[in-house]
Scaffold this active site. Sequence first.
Site, PDB file in Angstrom:
ATOM      1  CG  ASP A 241       0.008   6.050  -0.109  1.00  0.00           C
ATOM      2  OD1 ASP A 241      -0.781   5.091   0.010  1.00  0.00           O
ATOM      3  OD2 ASP A 241       0.541   6.623   0.856  1.00  0.00           O
ATOM      4  CB  ILE A 242      -0.133   0.782  -1.989  1.00  0.00           C
ATOM      5  CG1 ILE A 242      -0.071   0.780  -0.468  1.00  0.00           C
ATOM      6  CG2 ILE A 242       1.208   0.450  -2.598  1.00  0.00           C
ATOM      7  CD1 ILE A 242       0.138  -0.591   0.130  1.00  0.00           C
TER       8      ILE A 242
ATOM      9  CG  ASN B  24       1.353  11.540   9.465  1.00  0.00           C
ATOM     10  OD1 ASN B  24       0.846  12.646   9.588  1.00  0.00           O
ATOM     11  ND2 ASN B  24       0.967  10.693   8.537  1.00  0.00           N
TER      12      ASN B  24
ATOM     13  N   GLY C 257      -0.312   9.208  13.333  1.00  0.00           N
ATOM     14  CA  GLY C 257      -0.647   8.453  12.134  1.00  0.00           C
ATOM     15  C   GLY C 257       0.543   7.879  11.387  1.00  0.00           C
ATOM     16  CD  GLN C 258       6.747   7.810  11.717  1.00  0.00           C
ATOM     17  OE1 GLN C 258       6.810   8.347  12.817  1.00  0.00           O
ATOM     18  NE2 GLN C 258       7.806   7.611  10.960  1.00  0.00           N
ATOM     19  CB  SER C 259       1.306   3.245   9.393  1.00  0.00           C
ATOM     20  OG  SER C 259       1.536   3.677   8.069  1.00  0.00           O
TER      21      SER C 259
ATOM     22  CG  HIS D 248       6.825   8.354   5.193  1.00  0.00           C
ATOM     23  ND1 HIS D 248       7.068   7.754   6.411  1.00  0.00           N
ATOM     24  CD2 HIS D 248       5.476   8.426   5.085  1.00  0.00           C
ATOM     25  CE1 HIS D 248       5.924   7.471   7.014  1.00  0.00           C
ATOM     26  NE2 HIS D 248       4.939   7.890   6.232  1.00  0.00           N
TER      27      HIS D 248
ATOM     28  CG  HIS E 289       2.076  11.056   3.228  1.00  0.00           C
ATOM     29  ND1 HIS E 289       1.520   9.883   2.775  1.00  0.00           N
ATOM     30  CD2 HIS E 289       2.532  10.805   4.476  1.00  0.00           C
ATOM     31  CE1 HIS E 289       1.615   8.965   3.713  1.00  0.00           C
ATOM     32  NE2 HIS E 289       2.235   9.501   4.762  1.00  0.00           N
TER      33      HIS E 289
END
Length: 113
Positions: A31-32, A86, A92-94, A99, A101
């Site tokens: 994750d960035i 999410n 909170g799914q952006s 995916h 986490h």
Amino acid sequence: MKNDCLFCAIAAGEIPGRKAYEDDKCLAFYDIAPQAPVHFLVIPKEHIASVAGIDDTNSAVVAHIFEVISRLTKELGIESYRVVSNIGEQAGQSVPHLHFHVLSGRDMTWPPG
């Protein structure tokens, strides 16, 4: 591949990511903006919008992803971790691409959020 999807572009190699694992079905990358000392995502290479888009035609990739999570955490020496997905903006799914986490390296509180 969906043309306007960030994670499809990362899976296709069009956008660089720090890979942790890759095969023909999925990609794991760090994750960035990590929320824990260890924080990587595992995505299917096939575009699926979220858990809500899983059905009998694509569910095998989810089982494969969890096999990869198990194998990768063992290889990294991680014994305790949290897996989160999410679904939807309010949760909170952006990025609208399925995916998971994988977070580790700190105490995880409950309830989250």
